[in-house]
Design an enzyme around this catalytic site. Structure first.
Site, PDB file in Angstrom:
ATOM      1  CE  LYS A 193      -3.618   2.488   2.341  1.00 26.99           C
ATOM      2  NZ  LYS A 193      -4.559   2.656   3.428  1.00 26.99           N
ATOM      3  CD  GLU A 216       9.440  -6.158   6.985  1.00 27.72           C
ATOM      4  OE1 GLU A 216       9.240  -5.014   6.501  1.00 27.72           O
ATOM      5  OE2 GLU A 216       9.100  -6.477   8.135  1.00 27.72           O
ATOM      6  N   GLY A 233      -4.936  -1.672   4.648  1.00 26.85           N
ATOM      7  CA  GLY A 233      -4.127  -2.820   4.218  1.00 26.85           C
ATOM      8  C   GLY A 233      -4.805  -4.156   4.475  1.00 26.85           C
ATOM      9  NE  ARG A 234      -6.542  -3.862  10.651  1.00 23.59           N
ATOM     10  CZ  ARG A 234      -5.853  -2.739  10.778  1.00 23.59           C
ATOM     11  NH1 ARG A 234      -4.704  -2.603  10.159  1.00 23.59           N
ATOM     12  NH2 ARG A 234      -6.304  -1.749  11.526  1.00 23.59           N
ATOM     13  CD  GLU A 251      -1.963  -4.570  11.409  1.00 24.10           C
ATOM     14  OE1 GLU A 251      -2.522  -4.498  10.312  1.00 24.10           O
ATOM     15  OE2 GLU A 251      -0.737  -4.742  11.526  1.00 24.10           O
ATOM     16  CG  HIS A 299      -5.733 -36.273  16.410  1.00 23.43           C
ATOM     17  ND1 HIS A 299      -6.113 -37.485  16.912  1.00 23.43           N
ATOM     18  CD2 HIS A 299      -6.640 -35.964  15.449  1.00 23.43           C
ATOM     19  CE1 HIS A 299      -7.182 -37.913  16.267  1.00 23.43           C
ATOM     20  NE2 HIS A 299      -7.527 -37.011  15.372  1.00 23.43           N
ATOM     21  CE  LYS A 346       5.843  -1.216  10.038  1.00 24.64           C
ATOM     22  NZ  LYS A 346       4.874  -0.501   9.206  1.00 24.64           N
TER      23      LYS A 346
END
Ligand SMILES: O=P(O)(O)OC[C@H]1O[C@H](O)[C@H](O)[C@@H](O)[C@@H]1O
Length: 503
Positions: A189, A195, A248-249, A334, A365, A476
């Site tokens: 965005k 990264e 973004g999300r 978030e 399990h 960050k």
């Protein structure tokens, strides 16, 4: 409404919820007709929760006191609901549910995306077989979920989503893909995420080393910052922008969904948007007592604020939905992992629980022991599909579904054992079941929109802003500072760790 009215509504709720689930089924024989909602190909069953008739009335009163309906109208009208960043939250407009000018803008950007996909299909960028999608957080989790859930049998492009800055992730994709036949989609965005930009640079280098003469000619940028993408070197014709007001999300509906549209084909992507639009309509129009996202938010608040549950467990009884828990971890934690209200006051009660989960039956399990007998009360959500995702003997799908239903029944009923406490099941443990007709683009679109609206409804009840994420900034900033060698301001443990890797 005043703060006093809201507090009074919370007080009324906080004293409730003592009846056991079994008792509620006895005293409220109409629970199924009241607490099961069927909408957009999904059955939402809230019957096995402690949402009694009395509690539901009180939650509806809380929704009124907190101005929930007004907040929802503001969301769909494209008003500034993200007050800390001074923005609207216009993901609904991406699927046609919003202010007409926002919907028109989203449509024209979708047309641009469609035209580029047509061009790629027509081999305008050479023969493409592989798509390397580079992005992180909201620029990766949504597309990854869509591709993994829906793209298995699509037989179109082979798409790999790489998010981690750990070079091992990117290298694995390089090993699998042929640079001569790979398109790189850089999704960010902001187009500044460290990264993503580092991975994108390494992907360019790999294209070049692989003999691609014009590596930038193979790059598509998906971003709300087209200027930054141009500055970085991407040709304007291969930039697919989306609006700054799409978080973004919440962005998989926009050009961030490009790799999914490539993997599924445009018709599939459109069905996804249509399914989400059906859920938008339901959220806007259904009355509070029949409104699936709002009922789910009542259940979330009941367990977080009345029963003191710190987590919620989410188990997809469907291999195709195995990435749903990680997608929802970002969406829910978030968005609502906050401590202050929209006005900067302490919230004063628990906000988002920790979302965790896995895939059934595998999780049975591994972690279900704690759910049945542990000291933590964990509200559980089961997600399953009536239609199978495989073509093997139908015994497979039947086993999957009966196991899913058995877990919910066992958690609720429990079983006493006077002789041996280690073999006793306390029961009275709640669950919600979301049963999909099938896992197809429309139903998955509706499911994801349901979760978005549930998250929004939770935020409205708590009075918080679900659309910012300042909590991620400090780390960050410190990483940048450590990277440039500025350790002076840090503690001795951090300095020593840095010294240890610096040789
Ligand atoms: O899409 P981008 O601008 O690269 O951002 C990627 C992600 O990183 C940020 O740190 C946020 O926590 C996420 O909400 C966002 O989705």
């Amino acid at each position: 409404m005043t703060d006093g009215t809201i507090e009074a509504a919370w007080k009324a709720i906080e004293g409730e919820g003592a009846d056991t689930l079994t008792a509620l089924f006895e005293t409220e024989p109409d629970r199924l007709s009241r607490l099961v909602v069927e909408e957009a190909g999904i059955r939402f069953d809230f019957a096995k929760t402690h949402l009694s008739r009395g509690l539901l009335d009180k939650f509806v009163a809380l929704a009124e006191a907190t101005g929930f309906a007004k907040a929802r109208d503001a969301l769909f009208a494209g008003e500034v609901v993200n007050t800390s960043e001074g923005r609207a939250a216009e993901h609904p407009a991406e699927r046609g549910s919003g202010a007409p000018d926002s919907v028109a803008r989203a449509r024209s950007l979708h047309q641009r995306m469609r035209a580029l996909i047509d061009a790629i299909e027509a081999e305008a960028m050479g023969p493409i077989a592989h798509v390397l999608h580079i992005g992180i957080g909201g620029s990766a989790l949504g597309p990854h979920l869509l591709i993994d859930a829906l793209g298995r049998d699509a037989d179109r492009y082979d798409v790999e989503v790489v998010s981690n800055v750990d070079g091992a992730a990117l290298e694995a994709a390089f090993r699998r893909f042929d640079p001569q036949a790979t398109l790189v989609a850089v999704a960010s965005k902001t187009f500044t995420t460290t990264e993503t930009m580092l991975n994108a640079r390494s992907a360019l280098a790999w294209l070049e080393e692989g003999g691609v003469e014009d590596p930038f000619g193979r790059v598509v940028a998906l971003t709300a910052a087209p200027d930054k993408a141009i500055e970085w070197g991407v040709d304007e014709t291969r930039i697919l922008p989306f609006g700054e007001s799409v978080g973004g999300r919440y962005s998989l509906w926009s050009s961030i969904g490009f790799p999914a549209a490539l993997a599924l084909g445009w018709d599939g992507f459109e069905s996804l948007l249509e399914g989400a639009a059906a859920m938008d309509r339901h959220f806007r129009l259904a009355p509070p007592t029949r409104n699936a996202p709002l009922l789910a938010a009542f259940v979330d608040r009941l367990y977080a604020n009345v029963k003191g549950c710190e987590t919620r467990g989410l188990f997809a009884y469907d291999e195709r939905l195995r990435l749903l828990p990680s997608y929802l971890q970002q969406l829910e934690m978030e968005s609502n992992g906050k401590s202050v209200t929209r006005d900067g006051q302490p919230v004063g009660r628990a906000t988002a629980p920790i979302t965790w989960g896995g895939v059934g039956t595998d999780a049975q399990h591994a972690v279900f022991q704690l759910l049945h007998q542990g000291t933590h009360l964990v509200p559980v959500e089961f997600i399953a599909s009536i239609e199978a995702g495989d073509t093997l003997d139908e015994a497979h799908h039947r086993q999957l579904l009966v196991n899913c239903f058995a877990q919910g029944a066992a958690l609720m009923a429990g079983r006493a054992n006077a002789e041996d406490p280690a073999r006793a099941y306390p029961g009275n443990r709640p669950s919600t079941t979301l049963l999909l007709d099938r896992v197809d683009p429309a139903t998955l679109g509706a499911l994801i929109a349901f979760y978005e609206h549930r998250t929004f409804a939770n935020a409205a009840l708590l009075g918080i802003n679900p659309f910012d994420q300042f909590g991620v900034e400090l780390g960050k900033e410190i990483a940048r500072s450590l990277d440039s060698g500025g350790t002076d301001a840090f503690d001795s443990s951090t300095k020593a760790l840095l010294a240890r890797i610096s040789g």
